[in-house]
Design a protein around this motif. Structure first.
Motif: not given
Length: 166
Positions: A17-26
């Protein structure tokens, strides 16, 4: 007195969810017992691999919480750093603070972590109330011995020849 862990499925869902929504990569897991439940850790690693989640991650854990198989899997799943709470190079101090690891485990796990492509960070506490100069020297010597493998020490230190950390 009892650990309660979020399920691997729940952790993975939040990562996606964080990667998809906010682009979190680490992601950095601020959980000093992240790998104590090794099966949960395996599930998280396999979940990252199965989802082909394009992220890196790091974790805090204990020396006794990992082995070669788990570190190898973590590296494949994108783990780039592990923070270990070694605390002391004095066997007496380790016993007094009830650490479950030995110096032999530290000397085996830290280089292994580095060899598997994961940067180990090592935490120490200097100057416990009962420690004398000899005990602090044991810690300094262990830090010096681990220098070729460790990305960062906390607290930072300088070698006697004036060089710093790698």
């Amino acid at each position: 007195k009892k650990f309660r862990f979020r399920s691997a499925k729940n952790v993975l869902a939040e990562m996606v969810q964080l990667h998809t929504t906010h682009g979190t990569r680490h992601f950095h897991f601020c959980d000093d017992s992240m790998s104590l439940d090794r099966e949960r850790m395996r599930e998280i690693c396999h979940g990252i691999l199965e989802a082909q989640l394009p992220v890196t991650w790091s974790m805090m854990t204990r020396i006794d919480g990992v082995n070669e198989e788990l570190l190898r899997l973590a590296a494949r799943a994108g783990c780039v750093r592990v923070d270990y709470g070694v605390e002391s190079g004095s066997p007496r101090t380790l016993r007094q603070i009830r650490k479950p690891h030995t110096l032999e485990m530290v000397r085996r796990i830290v280089p292994m972590t580095k060899a598997l492509g994961i940067s180990p960070t090592v935490f120490f506490i200097l100057g416990f109330p009962w420690e004398d100069a000899a005990a602090i020297e044991e810690t300094r010597l262990l830090m010096e011995e681990l220098t070729p493998y460790v990305g960062d020490f906390h607290p930072a230190f300088q070698l006697r020849d004036g060089t710093g950390q790698p």
